[in-house]
Motif scaffolding. Sequence first.
Motif, PDB file in Angstrom:
ATOM      1  N   LEU A   2       0.773  -1.223   0.000  1.00  0.00           N
ATOM      2  CA  LEU A   2       0.000   0.000   0.000  1.00  0.00           C
ATOM      3  C   LEU A   2       0.806   1.275   0.000  1.00  0.00           C
ATOM      4  N   TYR A 343     -13.213  -0.005  -3.934  1.00  0.00           N
ATOM      5  CA  TYR A 343     -13.301  -0.187  -2.489  1.00  0.00           C
ATOM      6  C   TYR A 343     -14.599   0.388  -1.910  1.00  0.00           C
ATOM      7  N   MET A 349     -12.124  -4.881   6.449  1.00  0.00           N
ATOM      8  CA  MET A 349     -10.830  -4.406   5.973  1.00  0.00           C
ATOM      9  C   MET A 349     -10.118  -3.594   7.060  1.00  0.00           C
ATOM     10  N   THR A 362       0.264  -3.251   5.316  1.00  0.00           N
ATOM     11  CA  THR A 362      -0.461  -4.399   4.791  1.00  0.00           C
ATOM     12  C   THR A 362      -1.960  -4.181   4.959  1.00  0.00           C
ATOM     13  N   MET A 363      -2.729  -4.550   3.945  1.00  0.00           N
ATOM     14  CA  MET A 363      -4.181  -4.558   4.065  1.00  0.00           C
ATOM     15  C   MET A 363      -4.620  -5.953   4.499  1.00  0.00           C
ATOM     16  N   LYS A 365      -7.866  -8.480   5.368  1.00  0.00           N
ATOM     17  CA  LYS A 365      -9.276  -8.667   5.039  1.00  0.00           C
ATOM     18  C   LYS A 365      -9.796  -9.883   5.796  1.00  0.00           C
ATOM     19  N   ASP A 374      -3.181  -8.435   1.698  1.00  0.00           N
ATOM     20  CA  ASP A 374      -3.552  -7.880   0.407  1.00  0.00           C
ATOM     21  C   ASP A 374      -2.811  -8.521  -0.752  1.00  0.00           C
ATOM     22  N   ASP A 375      -1.721  -9.256  -0.493  1.00  0.00           N
ATOM     23  CA  ASP A 375      -1.035  -9.929  -1.582  1.00  0.00           C
ATOM     24  C   ASP A 375      -1.501 -11.368  -1.741  1.00  0.00           C
TER      25      ASP A 375
END
Length: 547
Positions: A2, A343, A349, A362-363, A365, A374-375
């Motif tokens: 991000l 989004y 999130m 890092t996102m 979820k 997020d990856d």
Amino acid sequence: MLHTRSLAACATLALGVGLLSVVPTSPTAEAATTATRAKPRFDRDGDGRSDRVYRSVTTGKLTISLSKTGTSAPFTIGADDFNGTVSQEILSADNLWGTDAPDMLTLLSDGTLQLHSTKSPTATDIVPVWQGNGWHIYNKVLAPGDLTKDGRQDLLARTPSGTLYLYAGRGSVSNGGPFKTRVKVGEGWQAYDQLVGTNDVDGDTIADVVARTPGGDLYFYKGTGSATVPFRTRVKIGGGWNVYNQIIGADDLNGDGRADLLARTHSGAFYKYLSAGGGRFATRTYYGGGGQNLSYYLGQGGVPAYGKHGLFVVDSAGTAFTYGTLANGTFAARKQFGAAGEYAFRSGMSIVHAMNTNDRATMLKASNAGLWGDDGHMVSSSPVFRDYYARISIGDVTGDGKTDVIGLDAWGAVFLHPGVKYENPTRVGAAVKIGTGWQVDKLIGAGDVTGDGRSDLVSLHDGRLYVHPGTGSATAPFAARVLIGTGWDGYEHVVAPGDVNGDGRADLVAVTWGGDVFRHTATGLRGTSTFTPRVRIATGWNYEYIS
């Protein structure tokens, strides 16, 4: 990932003459001669003077500036540094494994210390020649030069509680690595928010150290040459040094054989302080601008900040943007993240501290299938994260070098999910209850607010802001909360972007209902002085989501 940043124009700052006192209490002038000069710590071009190495906030990549030619070039340290995402503190490492080439040490956020050979300023095939683990127990590691008078580079390492250790260089990487067994050389060093290894300031060929308190007092520690008592009693250089966000040990800038200092203001201007002998420094002179665009400078004294350097925002149409932090208390221009409208649905999130060794947020979820990064990596297969009222990561809260996740349920119970392995990315284990009855409206992932190198938690309840200082304990990772201030219900968003002003401490950003953006800068002090009074840094942030 991000985090994005962009280069801003160079800035300068004019401060009043005489603002800083630079004369120690009882100087003992010692002239340097050619015969007694300490060896430069990182002389890549062989001209007898150290070269500059710094990291850009734009790309995350390193640049080397050669003193012989005055030219700059890209600089890489190992394959992991190619993409500019590896979170590193960089240390000079002269004569640590039996060669004349100046090498480098890199310290990752998980406590891995690596020694690299640097045969060429632009080499791209360098691999570590030695690696050691467990250095996460320290909040500051510095390479001051030769403290023991044996011609080898030594290290100093400080724990969050203030114990200082000396690792004397061995000159070889075989049979135990490049350092001798550590020796405890002091207590009480937690009093300083910046420790700067200077090399030889006073011309006796022995390395020295300067140290700054959060209040801005700067002290000189003269090296003795002893491995057990490496410093004489400190001498105060002066006050007012908290106008700088980084003080840098730059080695010899003017060729007189004594080490000098660079200091960067909060607006990005550099000043040089030339050694006048005996631990004294001459009046500062302007050295250059643009320091707000540098995230790291070889020899800087602040505790390194890992894991998050920006904000993630979503507008009313569901389009996301990132704002990268500069080192002057502001943000770079926003950049769109993902597709327009992607989004609009943000359930589950969270934007948190990096879950791996790179320096990007890092996102996370949460869903019935578990917790995901997020990856695409699975952080946990447990569905419990979907039921938490809030989930957050502020980094390593247990002191083992692994990133942890915290969950808060609707009844005020707090759970810690410890990092169970550090592969890259981290996974987390089963929940451990660490608190009950927490009255919390919001958990804020601030990182290290207090400047001791431990991750701290910030919370909001009924307009009151609290800091929960990190302890490093796996069973009780936070001390009792401390009330910081009231009236925070006047903000629509209170968020943690990480270090905004380049001093290594985690700051806060608060956004009013009208879209005005204010920075609350962490001071390294305690109680109601934990953050400075607010400063407006932007307007028009009418976003639905900010994290």
